[in-house]
Design a protein around this motif. Structure first.
Motif, mmCIF file in Angstrom:
data_model
loop_
_atom_site.group_PDB
_atom_site.id
_atom_site.type_symbol
_atom_site.label_atom_id
_atom_site.label_comp_id
_atom_site.label_asym_id
_atom_site.label_seq_id
_atom_site.Cartn_x
_atom_site.Cartn_y
_atom_site.Cartn_z
ATOM 1 N N PHE A 66 74.312 86.221 77.926
ATOM 2 C CA PHE A 66 75.832 86.842 78.428
ATOM 3 C C PHE A 66 75.946 88.186 78.275
ATOM 4 C CE2 PHE A 66 76.384 83.665 74.516
ATOM 5 C CZ PHE A 66 76.916 82.646 75.159
ATOM 6 N N ILE A 108 81.692 89.613 74.946
ATOM 7 C CA ILE A 108 81.526 89.187 74.842
ATOM 8 C C ILE A 108 81.136 88.567 73.552
ATOM 9 C CG2 ILE A 108 79.027 89.705 76.813
ATOM 10 C CD1 ILE A 108 77.689 90.504 73.885
ATOM 11 N N GLY A 114 81.043 84.607 73.445
ATOM 12 C CA GLY A 114 79.061 83.889 72.664
ATOM 13 C C GLY A 114 78.898 84.399 71.194
ATOM 14 N N LEU A 162 80.540 81.367 79.188
ATOM 15 C CA LEU A 162 79.902 81.746 79.568
ATOM 16 C C LEU A 162 79.413 82.223 80.483
ATOM 17 C CD1 LEU A 162 82.305 84.961 79.703
ATOM 18 C CD2 LEU A 162 80.440 85.865 77.890
ATOM 19 N N GLY A 163 78.364 81.999 80.922
ATOM 20 C CA GLY A 163 76.844 82.189 81.610
ATOM 21 C C GLY A 163 76.764 81.429 82.465
#
Length: 281
Positions: A166, A197, A200, A276-277
């Motif tokens: 992240f 983040i 995350g 997210l990633g």
């Protein structure tokens, strides 16, 4: 080729087969949960009935009343909650700071991250005996402090691995601008990185909570009476003479609620955090 709305809704053999397979897969994975919940509402006669009574039986709260009033399951649930939440906080603090150092300063070189991952793969039973001797010398056995510390071995490597991916997605230009304006590295992490983040962090925290909440082996080895957790308590319904299925399934149903409620509350953040990633811009 252009398709109209009617074409997209057209029923074809392939689409029917797809829906049948999806329904079969859902039934396969949902049936154990259905069996667990329905058994917790059955009396002993209905539990052992042949053929099994799946839908037609007289529901009763007898198992839940016994579990809450005549066992120590509520206290064990409190112990599990304290251990899991404490470990989540410690794991996120330690793991996020370590991930930031690895991501931004390349601390430990290229192999450090894989070393942390290898710790996550290490079977807990391998290190249980030396850690038990250390905990016994420090008089931490059967205290509420020992499990949050022991669970760090499970969750910190996982947090480092997750949070690094992240943090890698955040452009360095944003942090460099903050550093030029006089912000410290810790201030940059606190004011810039962590807010970006948050999904995350939430997703990783929920998964860490589930790992700690469901853990059995370490809790069984390092606790006796006062700090025993819910998974260890559930095993008490399995004796050499018989298995108390009604009490066991009622307790297991109660034990399944906190992770489900937590995942439902933070589902929006979990979906964003777990993806997210996945896509680079």
């Amino acid at each position: 080729m252009f398709f109209t709305t009617s074409d997209s809704l057209r029923i074809t053999p392939l689409r029917i087969l797809r829906y049948v397979l999806i329904a079969a897969a859902l039934a396969f994975f949902i049936f154990p949960i259905f069996w667990l919940i329905t058994t917790s509402f059955k009396n002993d006669v209905d539990v052992f009935a042949m053929p099994p009574k799946l839908f037609v039986f007289t529901p009763t709260l007898r198992n839940f009343i016994h579990v809450f009033n005549e066992t120590d399951i509520p206290q064990l649930a409190v112990n599990s909650l304290i251990a899991a939440l404490s470990n989540v906080v410690l794991s996120l603090i330690i793991g996020t700071m370590a991930a930031y150092g690895i991501s931004r300063f390349k601390a430990g070189g290229k192999n450090l991250l894989f070393w942390f991952l290898s710790l996550r793969m290490l079977p807990p039973i391998v290190v249980s005996i030396p850690l038990f001797l250390i905990a016994a010398k420090l008089r931490l056995i059967d205290t509420r402090l020992i499990l949050p510390l022991m669970y760090l071995l499970l969750n910190v490597p996982f947090v480092i691995w997750m949070m690094k991916s992240f943090i890698d997605e955040i452009p360095l230009d944003i942090e460099e601008s903050a550093l030029i304006d006089g912000c410290s590295y810790f201030g940059t992490l606190w004011r810039i990185v962590l807010p970006m983040i948050t999904p995350g962090l939430v997703a990783t925290g929920v998964l860490c909570f589930i790992f700690a909440w469901n853990e059995f082996l370490i809790a069984m080895i390092f606790t006796r009476v006062h700090a025993t957790t819910l998974p260890v308590g559930l095993s008490g319904f399995i004796t050499t003479e018989q298995v108390f299925w009604g009490y066991l399934t009622a307790s297991a149903t109660v034990a399944a609620l906190p992770p489900l409620v937590l995942a439902w509350i933070f589902q929006r953040y979990m979906v964003r955090g777990l993806t997210l990633g996945a896509v680079k811009t």
